[in-house]
Enzyme design. Structure first.
Site, short mmCIF file in Angstrom:
data_model
loop_
_atom_site.label_atom_id
_atom_site.label_comp_id
_atom_site.label_asym_id
_atom_site.label_seq_id
_atom_site.Cartn_x
_atom_site.Cartn_y
_atom_site.Cartn_z
CB SER A 1 -8.35 0.51 5.82
OG SER A 1 -9.07 1.70 6.04
CE LYS B 1 -3.77 2.05 2.75
NZ LYS B 1 -4.70 1.80 3.89
CB SER C 1 -7.83 3.58 2.99
OG SER C 1 -7.03 3.01 4.01
#
Length: 390
Positions: free
Chosen positions: A134, A33, A110
């Site tokens: 997330s 990420k 996210s």
């Protein structure tokens, strides 16, 4: 990553990232990420303003380095919601990764790109972050395995901070075996479970839509579990405490950057920034005290062996063209369930369990702090009974 049909990865110029030639994760590919630093890459955090201020980093975040040192091969940095401060996976600046299991639905955020990379077979392992769900929500939405570890057990150095008292380095994996291998590299079982005490969280189940409740019943309904209540003062009180905890942290971490940079604020982040800014010192103190009381309640409820047979979210991922009212309400409905493990600093393991309205729907286990490896092993055992790749 050259072949990216699901728009999981950022198009950064490739830089060499070394990994150990041998190790327990040898032969597995790793996506990261884009809130974590990787040597030779910028860190954008889903935000053009953040990206513009980012240097080419010289040091890789420790949690990423652990996996490289274990033999995992880096294949790219993945999309995230802006500043990791949403949970739908839709980024107004960089686009929305495609949910491989349900292309007409949100992928979840996210950690959207990380979930999509694993669900689409572009990576065997992906690192995400989980503040309010997330990793866990995208795992459910995309039909992957996901793990939010015991808070603080994996270092978050070298990563953008949103709410440090809740932020956790989480993992997506293609199946339970890969998740177990990955987790064993990252943590030790500091509080192993030897005789799990299964708990049915009745007040969490009351929040599920009927089809979602049917998936829970099919997966967990026949297990010998005793009924418990998770929210001592009601679900709305717990959720309000969670929101205060996140906003109080964000007021100290992200809000100064937002105000200093005068970055344009998309819908959603604008309201959250205002909410964080409006918190008074007394509200922060009271909210943090309430959060600690909730954590103590959960510690007492679980003890050393308790395992919640927990839903992840209340419903299937919604469609990309859903009405505005759905966009406005879904986050709150889902986080009433997701806030439990985060506020209590507990590990939660998500695995695919069925479908709701034609889209993936996961189930999960929440266990005592430090029981991470035992919890993953128990989830694999239960997933095998559902004929899920474990």
């Amino acid at each position: 990553m050259h072949d990216d049909p699901f728009h999981a990865f950022l198009p950064y110029p490739p830089a060499p990232v070394a990994h150990a030639p041998d190790g327990p994760l040898s032969g597995l590919s790793l996506a990261v990420k884009d809130i974590y630093h990787v040597a030779g890459y910028r860190t954008g955090a889903g935000c053009p303003t953040w990206l513009a201020e980012s240097p080419l980093h010289q040091v890789t975040a420790p949690c990423v380095q652990m996996l490289l040192d274990a033999g995992a091969r880096f294949v790219g940095k993945t999309h995230t919601d802006e500043l990791a401060w949403s949970m739908y996976g839709m980024n107004a600046h960089f686009g929305t990764p495609v949910n491989p299991a349900a292309p007409d639905r949100i992928p979840g955020g996210s950690s959207s790109g990380s979930a999509v990379a694993v669900a689409g077979g572009l990576a065997d392992i992906a690192i995400g972050s989980d503040t309010g769900g997330s990793v866990r929500a995208p795992a459910s939405f995309c039909g992957t395995w996901g793990w939010r570890p015991t808070h603080g057990i994996i270092p978050m150095a070298g990563a953008m901070a949103l709410a440090p008292s809740l932020d956790a380095c989480g993992i997506f994996a293609r199946d339970g075996a890969v998740l177990a291998r990955t987790a064993a590299v990252m943590v030790a079982d500091s509080a192993p479970m030897t005789a799990p005490d299964l708990l049915m969280p009745a007040d969490m189940l009351a929040l599920l839509q009927p089809e979602a409740r049917a998936v829970w019943q099919a997966g967990f309904g026949d297990l010998p579990a005793r009924q418990v209540a998770v929210y001592p003062e009601g679900v709305d009180a717990a959720y309000a405490t969670f929101l205060t905890a996140v906003m109080a942290d964000a007021k100290e971490t992200i809000l100064p950057f937002i105000r200093r940079s005068r970055m344009p604020l998309v819908r959603g982040i604008d309201a959250r920034a205002d909410m964080a800014e409006a918190l008074t010192p007394d509200q922060i103190t009271q909210g943090r005290a309430a959060r600690e009381a909730f954590a103590r309640h959960m510690d007492g409820l679980l003890g050393a062996q308790g395992v919640l047979l927990a839903p992840v979210v209340h419903d299937a991922p919604f469609r990309l063209n859903a009405p505005v009212a759905v966009f406005d309400s879904f986050r709150h409905d889902s986080q009433r369930l997701l806030c439990v493990a985060g506020m209590a600093r507990l590990p939660q393991v998500v695995f695919p369990a069925g479908t709701v309205d034609g889209a993936p729907f996961g189930l999960s286990l929440i266990g005592p702090r430090g029981s991470d490896l035992s919890l993953i092993a128990l989830a694999r055992q239960m997933a095998r009974q559902l004929q899920v790749a474990a």
